[in-house]
Enzyme design. Structure first.
Site, mmCIF file in Angstrom:
data_model
loop_
_atom_site.group_PDB
_atom_site.id
_atom_site.type_symbol
_atom_site.label_atom_id
_atom_site.label_comp_id
_atom_site.label_asym_id
_atom_site.label_seq_id
_atom_site.Cartn_x
_atom_site.Cartn_y
_atom_site.Cartn_z
ATOM 1 N N ARG A 95 -26.917 -50.054 4.253
ATOM 2 C CA ARG A 95 -26.357 -48.833 4.713
ATOM 3 C C ARG A 95 -26.767 -47.426 4.262
ATOM 4 O O ARG A 95 -27.097 -46.560 4.775
ATOM 5 C CB ARG A 95 -24.867 -48.762 4.905
ATOM 6 N N GLU A 112 -9.906 -51.069 -1.889
ATOM 7 C CA GLU A 112 -10.920 -50.280 -1.734
ATOM 8 C C GLU A 112 -10.936 -49.042 -2.772
ATOM 9 O O GLU A 112 -11.608 -48.336 -3.421
ATOM 10 C CB GLU A 112 -11.303 -49.425 -0.375
ATOM 11 N N ASN A 131 -7.617 -48.841 6.948
ATOM 12 C CA ASN A 131 -8.813 -48.940 7.356
ATOM 13 C C ASN A 131 -9.334 -50.351 7.910
ATOM 14 O O ASN A 131 -10.080 -50.682 8.681
ATOM 15 C CB ASN A 131 -9.900 -48.529 6.213
ATOM 16 N N GLY A 136 -14.460 -53.147 11.996
ATOM 17 C CA GLY A 136 -14.852 -54.417 12.979
ATOM 18 C C GLY A 136 -14.135 -55.704 12.619
ATOM 19 O O GLY A 136 -14.246 -56.582 13.375
ATOM 20 N N ASP A 174 -4.463 -41.702 -2.777
ATOM 21 C CA ASP A 174 -3.370 -41.535 -3.333
ATOM 22 C C ASP A 174 -2.951 -42.311 -4.395
ATOM 23 O O ASP A 174 -2.635 -42.173 -5.584
ATOM 24 C CB ASP A 174 -2.072 -41.753 -2.394
ATOM 25 N N HIS A 183 -17.150 -45.426 2.941
ATOM 26 C CA HIS A 183 -16.454 -46.246 2.340
ATOM 27 C C HIS A 183 -16.719 -45.500 0.754
ATOM 28 O O HIS A 183 -17.748 -45.025 0.528
ATOM 29 C CB HIS A 183 -16.991 -47.616 2.030
ATOM 30 N N ALA A 190 4.111 -42.824 -1.186
ATOM 31 C CA ALA A 190 4.401 -42.741 -2.734
ATOM 32 C C ALA A 190 3.732 -41.779 -3.296
ATOM 33 O O ALA A 190 2.420 -41.418 -3.089
ATOM 34 C CB ALA A 190 3.639 -44.252 -3.142
#
Length: 588
Positions: free
Chosen positions: A416, A555, A173, A178, A357, A526, A289
């Site tokens: 957001r 993240e 990501n 940006g 994952d 996100h 993985a």
């Protein structure tokens, strides 16, 4: 004698005719031809060389694709097409739009050639010889900003490091973003004369932006290390940032987000990869993985992975495994499991590989999870593809949002999640973003994202119009209401007082055209929840104890962003905690 001469002449003529026919046949099934296909960011033009009915070489003449994502397309896909002498091949995962454009360009060139390609036997290519059992000091799963930062710090500490990446290209990501990075007190703020920003203000903005759900200790670490992380990228990794422009994302008190050259994550990712290459850190691509390995004392000692041929590869980690696999924004089932709101109705801005994952693997060895229900949408995304609109970064410099009726309905620099919810409450669950050349001159997004501009124009999701009437007519917006809205914006811009929504940075006049109006809708962007880590980035179990040998950053962790991540905080987060993870592992 005459008879012999006659026979000789006839024989020579026959030879010439045969030679001529042979030469003519070669000419008919050989040559160089051009073709084009529509990629993700515009047309891809190629030159295909064909020799005796077989594709010999493919050169890319023109393209505007993401250079990191396009790399496997222009290498692996080219090899496959040449080996099979056919463009009827599978796309590269994670680069499907670029792959399709490239494949169609090759097909176009072959069609124009008029040559029927000869059939070739599809012999199985020899598998690349990757040892099925390997040992390193530190194994890092994921090759985004956090993974590269961890790998570089660990390697510079003297550790033998490997990066394992399930996709065919690095970046995750980070690459699609940006690339903007918040850092209070940065050098560009000084260049622009911006005063008053501080670590404390940034800390407070981040805590408030996440509804005070983030772990204060971890948020403070990010705030206190943000500038150092940015300077590390600039000085050690050689990332180039614009020296005369910053963004003020929603929820921030100041313009503090550094902008990389090109306005995308391609700049930091390419520079991080170059540094990893310089340090000779091996990167195992197409390597998924699946499982963490533990010894009889519970220490994580490696991972089990599968390559694209389903061969199992074991990576032993003498000191540490660092998970940097990102969130789960592209995993619809996982989204629905933790928050039923974010089902199939929502597209995603994320990489195809963002499927949780690392979270799942860590949970299987007892890791604690937190905040999993907190999922964020990006408010301004392409309604057809779900991709984030970087062109629409003009919102941070004065662009306004209106609904189908032509009214503003939210402050454009709100959080957001607030903007997204407001958009979804409007007619059709979409909005329009409006700006002019005066605003674009500040943001410079049309110059930076020309390919996206062309794509949106082609898809009729964006219009450039000389007048408000023309722009309103294109999208069937109520023209009288829109004109009244623009009139009020111009008045508020002049007075410095947005009486309707109290725009925190001050509105910009839209008195002068031409105008740009873009249609947009929210898209999953996100996931704030994930693994519980401590200040050393150790992954904790349900009792709050570190799981030996296991670390995480980025993240897939859930203790930093709270219920909502402010724009520009992802890069700060992943670089800061990626470096901490690498340094921690480097000191073991």
């Amino acid at each position: 004698m005459k008879q012999k001469m006659r026979v000789l002449i006839i024989g020579l003529l026959a030879i010439f005719l045969i030679a001529g026919c042979s030469s003519g046949n070669k000419a008919k099934d050989s040559g160089t031809f051009e073709g084009s296909g529509s990629g993700k960011h515009g047309d891809i033009k190629v030159e295909v060389a064909i020799k005796e009915g077989k594709i010999d070489k493919i050169n890319v003449l023109e393209q505007d694709e993401n250079k990191v994502l396009a790399e496997p397309v222009y290498t692996e896909l080219q090899e496959t097409i040449i080996a099979e002498n056919s463009a009827d091949v599978d796309v590269i995962s994670g680069s499907s739009a670029t792959s399709e454009g490239y494949i169609n360009a090759v097909k176009d060139a072959v069609k124009k050639s008029g040559i029927t390609l000869v059939a070739v036997s599809k012999e199985k290519k020899e598998k690349q010889t990757v040892k099925t059992d390997q040992t390193f000091d530190v194994v890092i799963v994921g090759s985004g900003g956090a993974g590269f930062s961890a790998a570089i710090e660990a390697a510079e500490a003297g550790k033998k490091v490997a990066i394992v990446e399930k996709m065919p290209a690095v970046g995750g990501n980070t690459l699609l973003s940006g690339g903007e990075m918040n850092a209070p007190g940065n050098w560009v703020q000084k260049n622009l004369g911006i005063k008053g920003d501080s670590v404390e203000t940034y800390y407070e903005d981040t805590m408030k932006g996440g509804d005070n759900v983030g772990d204060p200790k971890m948020v403070r670490i990010m705030a206190e290390n943000a500038l150092d992380s940015a300077e590390w990228l600039r000085d050690e990794i050689k990332v180039e940032f614009l020296d005369d422009q910053l963004f003020q994302f929603g929820g921030h008190s100041y313009k503090r987000a550094l902008i990389p050259v090109g306005h995308t994550g391609a700049e930091p990712v390419s520079k991080l990869k170059a540094k990893a290459d310089e340090l000779k850190i091996p990167i195992f691509l197409n390597m998924k993985a699946n499982e963490l390995i533990q010894d009889d004392k519970g220490k994580v000692t490696g991972i089990k992975a599968q390559d694209k041929d389903d061969t199992q590869i074991t990576f032993h980690a003498t000191d540490a495994v660092i998970l940097t696999t990102g969130g789960f924004g592209s995993n619809i089932d996982m989204r629905k499991k933790y928050n039923s709101e974010y089902d199939e109705r929502y597209l995603s801005t994320d990489s195809e590989g963002t499927t949780g994952d690392g979270i799942v693997m860590a949970q299987e060895v007892g890791a604690a999870l937190t905040n999993m229900e907190s999922i964020q949408t990006y408010p301004i995304a392409n309604p057809k593809t779900g991709m984030i609109s970087l062109l629409a970064d003009t919102r941070f410099d004065g662009a306004i949002l209106v609904n189908q009726e032509g009214n503003r309905f939210v402050e454009e620099l709100e959080r957001r999640d607030v903007i997204s919810k407001a958009i979804l409450a409007q007619t059709g669950k979409y909005c329009y973003q409006i700006w002019n050349d005066d605003i674009d001159a500040i943001s410079k997004t049309k110059e930076a994202h020309g390919a996206e501009y062309d794509e949106l124009i082609k898809e009729e999701l964006l219009v450039k119009a000389d007048t408000i009437e023309e722009a309103a007519a294109f999208f069937d917006i109520d023209v009288d209401t829109l004109k009244e809205t623009i009139k009020k914006v111009n008045e508020y811009a002049k007075s410095g007082d947005d009486k309707d929504f109290h725009h925190r940075a001050g509105l910009v006049s839209l008195e002068n055209g031409p105008y740009y109006i873009e249609k947009a809708t929210p898209s999953v962007h996100h996931t704030m929840g994930g693994l519980v880590i401590n200040e050393k980035t150790e992954v904790l179990d349900e009792k709050g104890n570190p799981i030996p040998g296991l670390y995480a950053a980025g993240e897939l962790t859930g203790v930093i962003q709270g219920t909502n991540r402010l724009g520009g905080n992802a890069i700060t987060d992943i670089i800061t905690f990626g470096r901490i993870a690498g340094k921690t592992a480097g000191g073991l």
